[in-house]
Scaffold this motif. Structure first.
Motif, PDB file in Angstrom:
ATOM      1  N   GLY A  86      -8.346  13.715   1.508  1.00  8.62           N
ATOM      2  CA  GLY A  86      -7.303  14.581   0.961  1.00  8.62           C
ATOM      3  C   GLY A  86      -6.170  13.819   0.337  1.00  8.62           C
ATOM      4  O   GLY A  86      -5.097  14.437  -0.026  1.00  8.62           O
ATOM      5  N   ARG A  87      -5.829  12.490   0.764  1.00  4.72           N
ATOM      6  CA  ARG A  87      -4.793  11.938   0.479  1.00  4.72           C
ATOM      7  C   ARG A  87      -5.100  10.700  -0.648  1.00  4.72           C
ATOM      8  O   ARG A  87      -6.115  10.243  -0.733  1.00  4.72           O
ATOM      9  CB  ARG A  87      -4.211  11.171   1.715  1.00  4.72           C
ATOM     10  N   ARG A  88      -4.179  10.458  -1.459  1.00  4.04           N
ATOM     11  CA  ARG A  88      -4.170   9.526  -2.432  1.00  4.04           C
ATOM     12  C   ARG A  88      -3.478   8.444  -2.225  1.00  4.04           C
ATOM     13  O   ARG A  88      -2.367   8.208  -1.745  1.00  4.04           O
ATOM     14  CB  ARG A  88      -3.617  10.166  -3.649  1.00  4.04           C
ATOM     15  N   ASP A 132      -5.558  -1.609  -6.707  1.00 10.04           N
ATOM     16  CA  ASP A 132      -6.785  -0.719  -6.356  1.00 10.04           C
ATOM     17  C   ASP A 132      -6.001   0.924  -6.250  1.00 10.04           C
ATOM     18  O   ASP A 132      -4.845   0.985  -6.241  1.00 10.04           O
ATOM     19  CB  ASP A 132      -7.250  -1.043  -4.915  1.00 10.04           C
ATOM     20  N   ARG A 133      -6.844   1.801  -6.343  1.00  6.47           N
ATOM     21  CA  ARG A 133      -6.462   3.225  -6.091  1.00  6.47           C
ATOM     22  C   ARG A 133      -7.692   4.100  -5.461  1.00  6.47           C
ATOM     23  O   ARG A 133      -8.712   3.801  -5.893  1.00  6.47           O
ATOM     24  CB  ARG A 133      -5.998   3.888  -7.551  1.00  6.47           C
ATOM     25  N   TRP A 134      -7.338   4.814  -4.741  1.00 11.29           N
ATOM     26  CA  TRP A 134      -8.645   5.487  -3.957  1.00 11.29           C
ATOM     27  C   TRP A 134      -7.956   7.024  -3.411  1.00 11.29           C
ATOM     28  O   TRP A 134      -6.529   7.110  -3.180  1.00 11.29           O
ATOM     29  CB  TRP A 134      -9.010   4.844  -2.802  1.00 11.29           C
ATOM     30  N   VAL A 141       0.834  -1.142   0.020  1.00 11.67           N
ATOM     31  CA  VAL A 141      -0.082  -0.101  -0.190  1.00 11.67           C
ATOM     32  C   VAL A 141       0.910   1.260  -0.127  1.00 11.67           C
ATOM     33  O   VAL A 141       1.851   1.530   0.998  1.00 11.67           O
ATOM     34  CB  VAL A 141      -1.050   0.038   1.223  1.00 11.67           C
ATOM     35  N   VAL A 142       0.501   2.095  -1.016  1.00 11.09           N
ATOM     36  CA  VAL A 142       1.740   3.234  -1.301  1.00 11.09           C
ATOM     37  C   VAL A 142       0.649   4.369  -1.306  1.00 11.09           C
ATOM     38  O   VAL A 142      -0.224   4.564  -1.790  1.00 11.09           O
ATOM     39  CB  VAL A 142       2.319   3.164  -2.565  1.00 11.09           C
ATOM     40  N   GLU A 143       1.190   5.332  -0.457  1.00  4.79           N
ATOM     41  CA  GLU A 143       0.645   6.729  -0.588  1.00  4.79           C
ATOM     42  C   GLU A 143       1.305   7.533  -1.540  1.00  4.79           C
ATOM     43  O   GLU A 143       2.708   7.698  -1.285  1.00  4.79           O
ATOM     44  CB  GLU A 143       0.624   7.546   0.856  1.00  4.79           C
ATOM     45  N   VAL A 144       0.847   8.357  -2.392  1.00  6.13           N
ATOM     46  CA  VAL A 144       1.629   9.066  -3.681  1.00  6.13           C
ATOM     47  C   VAL A 144       1.088  10.518  -3.270  1.00  6.13           C
ATOM     48  O   VAL A 144       0.246  10.756  -2.452  1.00  6.13           O
ATOM     49  CB  VAL A 144       1.034   8.673  -4.796  1.00  6.13           C
TER      50      VAL A 144
END
Length: 279
Positions: A261-263, A255-257, A188-191
Protein backbone atom coordinates in the motif's frame (compact mmCIF):
# COMPACT_ATOMS: atom_id res chain seq x y z
CA UNK A 1 12.02 29.46 19.03
CA UNK A 2 15.66 29.27 18.03
CA UNK A 3 17.79 26.75 19.88
CA UNK A 4 21.48 25.96 19.61
CA UNK A 5 22.32 22.81 17.64
CA UNK A 6 23.22 19.70 19.63
CA UNK A 7 26.84 19.07 20.56
CA UNK A 8 28.36 16.61 18.10
CA UNK A 9 30.88 13.90 18.81
CA UNK A 10 33.51 13.41 16.08
CA UNK A 11 32.06 11.91 12.93
CA UNK A 12 32.61 8.21 12.38
CA UNK A 13 34.59 7.32 9.28
CA UNK A 14 32.19 7.00 6.35
CA UNK A 15 31.23 3.41 5.54
CA UNK A 16 32.86 1.60 2.68
CA UNK A 17 36.34 0.72 1.50
CA UNK A 18 37.62 4.32 1.59
CA UNK A 19 37.08 4.42 5.36
CA UNK A 20 39.72 1.74 5.92
CA UNK A 21 42.55 3.59 4.19
CA UNK A 22 44.63 5.93 6.37
CA UNK A 23 44.16 9.52 5.34
CA UNK A 24 41.32 8.62 2.98
CA UNK A 25 38.88 11.11 4.52
CA UNK A 26 38.46 14.29 2.55
CA UNK A 27 37.25 17.62 3.92
CA UNK A 28 33.48 17.73 3.94
CA UNK A 29 32.00 20.27 1.53
CA UNK A 30 29.76 22.96 2.99
CA UNK A 31 26.75 24.00 0.89
CA UNK A 32 27.13 27.64 -0.06
CA UNK A 33 23.52 28.52 0.76
CA UNK A 34 21.69 25.72 2.55
CA UNK A 35 17.90 25.94 2.61
CA UNK A 36 16.11 26.55 5.91
CA UNK A 37 16.66 23.54 8.15
CA UNK A 38 14.33 21.90 10.59
CA UNK A 39 14.34 23.33 14.06
CA UNK A 40 16.86 21.35 16.12
CA UNK A 41 15.74 21.67 19.72
CA UNK A 42 17.75 21.24 22.90
CA UNK A 43 17.60 18.01 24.85
CA UNK A 44 14.90 19.12 27.32
CA UNK A 45 12.47 20.01 24.54
CA UNK A 46 13.48 16.95 22.54
CA UNK A 47 12.64 14.58 25.40
CA UNK A 48 9.31 16.30 26.01
CA UNK A 49 7.93 16.40 22.51
CA UNK A 50 5.16 13.99 21.40
CA UNK A 51 7.44 12.27 18.88
CA UNK A 52 9.97 11.34 21.58
CA UNK A 53 7.20 10.08 23.87
CA UNK A 54 5.73 7.97 21.06
CA UNK A 55 9.11 6.40 20.29
CA UNK A 56 9.63 5.55 23.96
CA UNK A 57 6.26 3.76 24.05
CA UNK A 58 6.60 2.31 20.55
CA UNK A 59 3.05 3.37 19.68
CA UNK A 60 0.90 6.31 18.63
CA UNK A 61 -1.33 8.08 18.17
CA UNK A 62 0.93 10.65 16.51
CA UNK A 63 0.15 13.18 13.81
CA UNK A 64 1.49 16.08 11.80
CA UNK A 65 -0.98 18.93 12.40
CA UNK A 66 -1.43 21.66 9.82
CA UNK A 67 -2.41 25.21 10.85
CA UNK A 68 -6.00 24.54 9.75
CA UNK A 69 -6.26 21.54 12.11
CA UNK A 70 -5.89 18.84 9.44
CA UNK A 71 -4.05 15.79 10.83
CA UNK A 72 -1.72 13.40 8.98
CA UNK A 73 -1.37 10.11 10.93
CA UNK A 74 2.19 8.91 11.52
CA UNK A 75 2.82 5.15 11.64
CA UNK A 76 4.91 4.91 14.81
CA UNK A 77 4.25 1.20 15.30
CA UNK A 78 5.66 0.41 11.86
CA UNK A 79 8.66 2.68 12.39
CA UNK A 80 9.48 0.96 15.70
CA UNK A 81 8.92 -2.54 14.31
CA UNK A 82 10.87 -4.75 11.95
CA UNK A 83 11.01 -4.05 8.20
CA UNK A 84 7.76 -4.93 6.43
CA UNK A 85 7.19 -6.00 2.83
CA UNK A 86 7.47 -2.44 1.51
CA UNK A 87 10.72 -1.92 3.41
CA UNK A 88 12.15 -5.14 1.96
CA UNK A 89 11.68 -3.74 -1.57
CA UNK A 90 13.69 -0.70 -0.49
CA UNK A 91 16.46 -2.74 1.14
CA UNK A 92 16.87 -4.82 -2.02
CA UNK A 93 17.65 -1.66 -3.98
CA UNK A 94 20.39 -0.48 -1.59
CA UNK A 95 23.83 -0.67 -3.20
CA UNK A 96 27.11 0.62 -1.83
CA UNK A 97 27.19 2.49 1.47
CA UNK A 98 23.69 3.67 2.42
CA UNK A 99 22.62 6.96 4.02
CA UNK A 100 19.14 6.91 5.61
CA UNK A 101 17.97 10.54 5.79
CA UNK A 102 15.54 10.97 8.69
CA UNK A 103 16.23 7.44 9.93
CA UNK A 104 13.85 7.66 12.91
CA UNK A 105 14.25 4.71 15.30
CA UNK A 106 16.50 3.01 12.78
CA UNK A 107 14.71 -0.08 11.51
CA UNK A 108 16.22 0.15 8.01
CA UNK A 109 19.76 1.01 9.13
CA UNK A 110 19.63 -1.82 11.69
CA UNK A 111 18.42 -4.24 9.01
CA UNK A 112 21.27 -3.22 6.72
CA UNK A 113 23.78 -3.61 9.57
CA UNK A 114 22.44 -7.12 10.25
CA UNK A 115 23.11 -7.94 6.60
CA UNK A 116 26.67 -6.65 6.92
CA UNK A 117 25.94 -3.62 4.73
CA UNK A 118 27.63 -0.29 5.56
CA UNK A 119 24.92 2.23 6.47
CA UNK A 120 24.43 5.40 8.50
CA UNK A 121 21.24 7.05 9.70
CA UNK A 122 20.84 10.76 10.44
CA UNK A 123 17.98 12.33 12.36
CA UNK A 124 17.39 15.57 14.30
CA UNK A 125 15.72 13.72 17.19
CA UNK A 126 18.00 12.54 19.99
CA UNK A 127 15.35 9.98 21.00
CA UNK A 128 15.27 8.53 17.48
CA UNK A 129 19.06 8.34 17.32
CA UNK A 130 19.19 6.62 20.72
CA UNK A 131 16.65 4.04 19.53
CA UNK A 132 18.56 3.45 16.31
CA UNK A 133 21.83 2.91 18.17
CA UNK A 134 20.15 0.55 20.63
CA UNK A 135 19.21 -1.63 17.65
CA UNK A 136 22.81 -1.83 16.48
CA UNK A 137 22.53 0.90 13.84
CA UNK A 138 25.10 3.62 13.25
CA UNK A 139 23.28 6.96 13.62
CA UNK A 140 24.07 10.65 14.08
CA UNK A 141 21.94 13.43 15.50
CA UNK A 142 22.28 15.78 12.59
CA UNK A 143 20.22 17.71 10.08
CA UNK A 144 20.69 16.60 6.49
CA UNK A 145 21.55 20.22 5.70
CA UNK A 146 24.54 20.16 8.05
CA UNK A 147 27.91 18.69 7.03
CA UNK A 148 27.80 14.88 7.01
CA UNK A 149 30.41 12.13 6.74
CA UNK A 150 31.21 10.77 3.30
CA UNK A 151 29.69 13.59 1.26
CA UNK A 152 29.76 12.75 -2.43
CA UNK A 153 30.54 9.07 -1.77
CA UNK A 154 27.26 7.43 -0.73
CA UNK A 155 25.99 4.74 -3.08
CA UNK A 156 22.34 4.94 -1.98
CA UNK A 157 20.31 7.49 -0.01
CA UNK A 158 16.86 6.86 1.43
CA UNK A 159 13.94 9.26 1.84
CA UNK A 160 11.21 6.93 3.13
CA UNK A 161 8.32 7.36 5.59
CA UNK A 162 7.47 10.74 4.06
CA UNK A 163 10.96 12.19 4.55
CA UNK A 164 10.93 13.76 1.11
CA UNK A 165 9.06 16.45 3.09
CA UNK A 166 12.09 17.40 5.22
CA UNK A 167 12.71 21.13 5.10
CA UNK A 168 9.50 21.87 3.19
CA UNK A 169 11.33 22.24 -0.14
CA UNK A 170 11.61 19.01 -2.19
CA UNK A 171 13.77 20.65 -4.88
CA UNK A 172 16.30 21.82 -2.28
CA UNK A 173 16.29 18.41 -0.60
CA UNK A 174 16.92 16.64 -3.91
CA UNK A 175 19.82 19.01 -4.60
CA UNK A 176 21.27 18.20 -1.18
CA UNK A 177 20.87 14.46 -1.82
CA UNK A 178 22.73 14.84 -5.12
CA UNK A 179 25.64 16.42 -3.23
CA UNK A 180 25.70 13.52 -0.77
CA UNK A 181 25.57 10.73 -3.37
CA UNK A 182 28.40 9.67 -5.62
CA UNK A 183 27.80 10.35 -9.34
CA UNK A 184 24.90 8.23 -10.58
CA UNK A 185 24.14 7.11 -7.04
CA UNK A 186 20.61 5.96 -6.23
CA UNK A 187 17.96 7.81 -4.24
CA UNK A 188 14.94 5.80 -3.05
CA UNK A 189 11.94 8.00 -2.25
CA UNK A 190 8.59 7.11 -0.73
CA UNK A 191 5.86 9.39 -2.07
CA UNK A 192 2.27 10.09 -1.07
CA UNK A 193 -0.34 7.61 -2.28
CA UNK A 194 -2.33 10.48 -3.84
CA UNK A 195 -0.84 11.52 -7.19
CA UNK A 196 -2.37 14.99 -6.90
CA UNK A 197 -0.47 15.94 -3.72
CA UNK A 198 2.12 18.72 -4.00
CA UNK A 199 2.06 20.97 -0.95
CA UNK A 200 4.42 22.93 1.26
CA UNK A 201 3.10 23.65 4.73
CA UNK A 202 4.13 24.35 8.32
CA UNK A 203 3.19 21.62 10.78
CA UNK A 204 3.40 20.61 14.43
CA UNK A 205 3.94 17.10 15.74
CA UNK A 206 1.08 16.23 18.09
CA UNK A 207 -0.40 13.20 19.80
CA UNK A 208 -3.88 14.68 19.29
CA UNK A 209 -4.68 14.92 23.00
CA UNK A 210 -4.50 18.70 23.31
CA UNK A 211 -5.19 21.83 21.34
CA UNK A 212 -4.02 25.43 21.45
CA UNK A 213 -5.59 28.59 22.86
CA UNK A 214 -5.99 30.39 19.55
CA UNK A 215 -3.23 31.09 17.06
CA UNK A 216 0.15 30.77 18.70
CA UNK A 217 -1.46 29.82 22.02
CA UNK A 218 -0.11 27.56 24.72
CA UNK A 219 -0.79 23.83 24.28
CA UNK A 220 -2.88 22.40 27.09
CA UNK A 221 -4.60 19.26 28.32
CA UNK A 222 -6.61 18.21 31.33
CA UNK A 223 -3.31 17.65 33.13
CA UNK A 224 -2.14 21.20 32.45
CA UNK A 225 0.20 22.79 29.90
CA UNK A 226 2.37 20.48 27.81
CA UNK A 227 5.21 21.65 25.59
CA UNK A 228 4.92 21.58 21.83
CA UNK A 229 7.63 22.34 19.33
CA UNK A 230 7.39 25.36 17.14
CA UNK A 231 5.91 24.75 13.71
CA UNK A 232 8.39 23.59 11.10
CA UNK A 233 8.30 23.44 7.29
CA UNK A 234 7.19 20.20 5.66
CA UNK A 235 6.18 19.04 2.20
CA UNK A 236 4.06 16.25 0.75
CA UNK A 237 4.42 15.11 -2.86
CA UNK A 238 2.90 12.43 -5.02
CA UNK A 239 4.82 10.70 -7.79
CA UNK A 240 4.06 13.24 -10.56
CA UNK A 241 5.30 16.13 -8.40
CA UNK A 242 8.42 14.22 -7.38
CA UNK A 243 9.26 13.50 -11.01
CA UNK A 244 8.82 17.17 -11.92
CA UNK A 245 11.27 18.22 -9.19
CA UNK A 246 13.62 15.42 -10.21
CA UNK A 247 13.60 16.40 -13.88
CA UNK A 248 14.38 20.01 -12.98
CA UNK A 249 17.38 18.78 -11.00
CA UNK A 250 18.59 16.45 -13.81
CA UNK A 251 17.76 13.27 -11.90
CA UNK A 252 16.83 10.22 -13.96
CA UNK A 253 13.89 8.01 -13.01
CA UNK A 254 15.07 4.43 -12.68
CA UNK A 255 12.06 2.62 -11.26
CA UNK A 256 8.69 3.05 -9.57
CA UNK A 257 6.66 0.50 -7.62
CA UNK A 258 3.95 -0.09 -5.03
CA UNK A 259 4.34 -2.47 -2.08
CA UNK A 260 2.22 -2.92 1.02
CA UNK A 261 0.00 0.00 0.00
CA UNK A 262 3.05 2.32 -0.17
CA UNK A 263 4.46 4.00 -3.29
CA UNK A 264 8.14 4.38 -4.12
CA UNK A 265 10.44 5.67 -6.81
CA UNK A 266 14.15 5.16 -7.43
CA UNK A 267 16.11 8.01 -8.99
CA UNK A 268 19.65 8.16 -10.33
CA UNK A 269 21.74 11.17 -9.34
CA UNK A 270 22.68 13.65 -12.05
CA UNK A 271 25.70 12.99 -14.22
CA UNK A 272 28.59 15.22 -13.17
CA UNK A 273 29.10 18.24 -15.38
CA UNK A 274 32.63 18.97 -16.68
CA UNK A 275 32.92 21.74 -14.08
CA UNK A 276 31.86 19.59 -11.10
CA UNK A 277 33.88 16.61 -12.34
CA UNK A 278 37.09 18.68 -12.03
CA UNK A 279 36.46 19.44 -8.34
Amino acid sequence: MTSPPPRHSPDPAPPGPAASRPGARRPLPHPAAPPPRLDVTDDAWDRADPYARALRSGAGPLFLRRHDGWLLPLDVERWCGVPDGGDVTVLRRCTGPVLDIGCGPGRLVAALAALGRPALGVDVSSEAVAHARSRGAAALRRSVFEPLPGEGRWGTALLVDGNVGIGGDPAALLARAAALLRPRGRLVVEVAADDDVDERVHVHVTDGTFGTHGTGGTPHSAAGPRPERAAFPWARVGLPALLRYAAAGRWREEDRWTAGGRRFAALRAPEPTPRTARR
